[in-house]
Design an enzyme around this catalytic site. Structure first.
Site, short mmCIF file in Angstrom:
data_model
loop_
_atom_site.label_atom_id
_atom_site.label_comp_id
_atom_site.label_asym_id
_atom_site.label_seq_id
_atom_site.Cartn_x
_atom_site.Cartn_y
_atom_site.Cartn_z
CE1 TYR A 1 8.26 6.17 10.37
CE2 TYR A 1 5.92 6.64 10.09
CZ TYR A 1 7.25 7.03 9.97
OH TYR A 1 7.55 8.26 9.47
O1 LIG Z 1 2.38 10.74 6.65
C1 LIG Z 1 3.19 10.03 7.19
O2 LIG Z 1 3.51 10.28 8.32
C2 LIG Z 1 3.76 8.81 6.52
O3 LIG Z 1 3.48 8.88 5.13
C3 LIG Z 1 3.84 7.73 4.39
O4 LIG Z 1 3.04 6.64 4.79
P1 LIG Z 1 1.68 6.40 4.02
O5 LIG Z 1 0.76 7.57 4.16
O6 LIG Z 1 1.17 5.09 4.45
O7 LIG Z 1 2.16 6.42 2.48
P2 LIG Z 1 2.18 5.29 1.36
O8 LIG Z 1 2.88 4.08 1.79
O9 LIG Z 1 2.63 5.95 0.12
O10 LIG Z 1 0.62 4.89 1.22
C4 LIG Z 1 -0.34 5.84 0.78
C5 LIG Z 1 -1.69 5.18 0.64
O11 LIG Z 1 -1.64 4.22 -0.40
C6 LIG Z 1 -2.13 2.98 0.08
N1 LIG Z 1 -1.40 1.89 -0.61
C7 LIG Z 1 -0.08 1.71 -0.39
C8 LIG Z 1 0.61 0.73 -1.03
C9 LIG Z 1 -0.07 -0.11 -1.94
O12 LIG Z 1 0.51 -1.03 -2.54
N2 LIG Z 1 -1.39 0.09 -2.13
C10 LIG Z 1 -2.09 1.07 -1.49
O13 LIG Z 1 -3.31 1.24 -1.70
C11 LIG Z 1 -1.92 2.98 1.56
O14 LIG Z 1 -2.85 2.12 2.17
C12 LIG Z 1 -2.15 4.44 1.89
O15 LIG Z 1 -3.53 4.67 2.06
C13 LIG Z 1 5.31 7.40 4.60
O16 LIG Z 1 5.65 6.16 4.00
C14 LIG Z 1 5.71 7.40 6.06
O17 LIG Z 1 7.11 7.23 6.16
C15 LIG Z 1 5.26 8.71 6.65
O18 LIG Z 1 5.63 8.89 7.95
#
Ligand SMILES: O=C(O)[C@H]1O[C@H](OP(=O)(O)OP(=O)(O)OC[C@H]2O[C@@H](n3ccc(=O)[nH]c3=O)[C@H](O)[C@@H]2O)[C@H](O)[C@@H](O)[C@@H]1O
Length: 435
Positions: A241
């Site tokens: 991504y």
């Molecule tokens: O900032 C960005 O550019 C990105 O932000 C998000 O990606 P992400 O930050 O990974 O967001 P989440 O999927 O909501 O995860 C947030 C946090 O929660 C954690 N998480 C996620 C899912 C889960 O089941 N458990 C968990 O601890 C992840 O490891 C991460 O640290 C978006 O999903 C992307 O599309 C975007 O581009």
């Protein structure tokens, strides 16, 4: 003036689905008798046959164009939606308009009198009924959203012939960091092929629109220097991504360099809020906590908490609108550059990272339910341990100044969630299915 959430929350749970109910009543009446059903069946067969023969006149394409079925009113609808209602208002094509950020940006532009046409392929990466509900809301605000794909060359050509867009706000993408393991080609199709198809259409216009598009904080990848600045290296993506978003920055640079397209890339930092994306942690945690199901909280190496610079949707919308306002003109015409055009990249973050366990405890407080937490080591599937934006550049150039912290933003998200899914009291069954 009503606040954003007063505007965006249905006052009655399920209100947005009244259109479906009306339609169902209508359908029930139509199919009331067997003979009517038989006539309908004949009519549908004839319609399908004529559609198939009509299709054979067009060059083969893997993308179906729902606009081809549209009647002669299609252009009129598109033009009406694209026409600004204020002097020197913008005329903006918003791709991914039924998406989370796309919906909010479209509404903000329409409300201040700009013309807005939406484009969305309504794919099923997450619950398409949420996208349809957003479309209904946009429609109520007179934003016409076309069912169509950014890879559809014919559709884009017809759209650009119909309207002289001053700006394109390109938000259609395959989002989500970890889903790339499951479906890598979806990222190539939307974030690379789709981007090039759209830029090809933009560069051929005369005059060309200015393009503002969504990159991502994930381009900082494995960088350890904090906070992340636009001038930092972004050559160590941790996910496909992120790699496609980074490639998008290079691809848009090429179109700026060769064709004179005005480009602004926005690196969004984990955007959240009402009408958000069900695949994101804050959303799926809320759903599971309310349903009494466990949530998985990832931890980094040596048990360290993961952290994100969570950014509230309203702040992101302000950054998007300011980017459109300040985007310099494209200099090309019909594919030929006549001078240098602006190429800009901005971080749109909140500047105060919060750990995932803190996110969970804020949700628990707002939902008044204790989460069943399962802790796991962060799998090596594209995640990064933390993000933290330096927003000085956006502050100087765009006047960008985020004002909502995670505590208040999540409160507003939870209020929307309870209302949208029809929870009357905490612990109740939802009145609407949560998929
Ligand atoms: O900032 C960005 O550019 C990105 O932000 C998000 O990606 P992400 O930050 O990974 O967001 P989440 O999927 O909501 O995860 C947030 C946090 O929660 C954690 N998480 C996620 C899912 C889960 O089941 N458990 C968990 O601890 C992840 O490891 C991460 O640290 C978006 O999903 C992307 O599309 C975007 O581009």
């Amino acid at each position: 003036m009503p606040s954003l959430e007063e505007e965006l929350f249905p006052s009655t749970p399920g209100k947005l689905h009244r259109h479906h109910n009306l339609m169902n009543r209508h359908i029930n009446r139509c199919f009331a008798s067997t003979s009517t059903m038989f006539l309908w069946a004949l009519f549908l067969i004839a319609l399908t046959a004529s559609y198939l023969s009509f299709q054979s006149f067009f060059p083969s394409s893997s993308y179906t164009s729902s606009y081809l079925h549209a009647g002669p009113g299609w252009e009129r609808q598109v033009q009406a939606s694209a026409t600004p209602r204020r002097d020197s208002g913008l005329s903006v094509l918003v791709t991914g308009a039924a998406g989370f950020v796309g919906t909010h940006v479209s509404l903000a532009l329409k409300k201040r009198g700009d013309g807005v046409v939406g484009l969305d392929n309504f794919n099923n990466y997450y619950d398409p009924s949420l996208k349809r509900a957003r479309q209904i809301m946009l429609n109520e605000h007179k934003v016409f959203v076309i069912d169509g794909d950014i890879n559809d060359v014919q559709l884009l050509a017809r759209l650009f012939e119909t309207v002289q867009f001053s700006h394109v706000m390109h938000l259609a993408a395959q989002a989500g960091v970890r889903y790339a393991i499951e479906n890598p080609h979806s990222y190539v199709r939307s974030n690379l092929a789709g981007l090039v198809t759209l830029l090809e259409a933009c560069k051929s216009m005369n005059p060309q629109p200015a393009v503002v598009w969504a990159s991502s904080s994930s381009v900082y990848g494995l960088n350890e220097k904090v906070p992340f600045s636009e001038s930092d290296l972004t050559d160590r993506p941790a996910s496909l991504y992120a790699a496609t978003k980074k490639a998008g920055e290079e691809i848009t640079h090429t179109y700026n360099h060769i064709y004179g397209l005005s480009i602004t890339g926005l690196r969004f930092f984990t955007v959240y809020g009402p009408w958000g994306r069900p695949d994101m942690a804050y959303f799926s945690f809320t759903k599971n906590i309310l349903q009494g199901k466990p949530i998985t909280v990832y931890r980094g190496k040596d048990g360290v908490d993961l952290a994100r610079d969570f950014t509230f949707i309203e702040d992101i919308v302000k950054g998007c609108v300011a980017s459109l306002n300040t985007a310099g003109k494209s200099t090309g015409s019909g594919g030929t550059k006549t001078g240098p055009a602006p190429y800009r990249i901005f971080n749109l973050g909140n500047t105060s990272p919060v750990t995932v366990p803190t996110l969970v405890s804020i949700l628990e407080r707002n939902l008044k339910v204790k989460a069943k937490i399962v802790e796991k080591e962060m799998p090596g599937n594209g995640d990064v341990p933390f993000t933290h934006a330096n927003i000085s550049l956006a502050r100087t150039e765009l006047g960008y100044k985020p004002t909502t912290d995670l505590e208040s933003g999540l409160k507003r998200f939870v209020k929307w969630y309870m209302s949208y899914y029809g929870y009357r009291n905490h612990g109740d069954d939802p009145g609407k299915s949560e998929r």
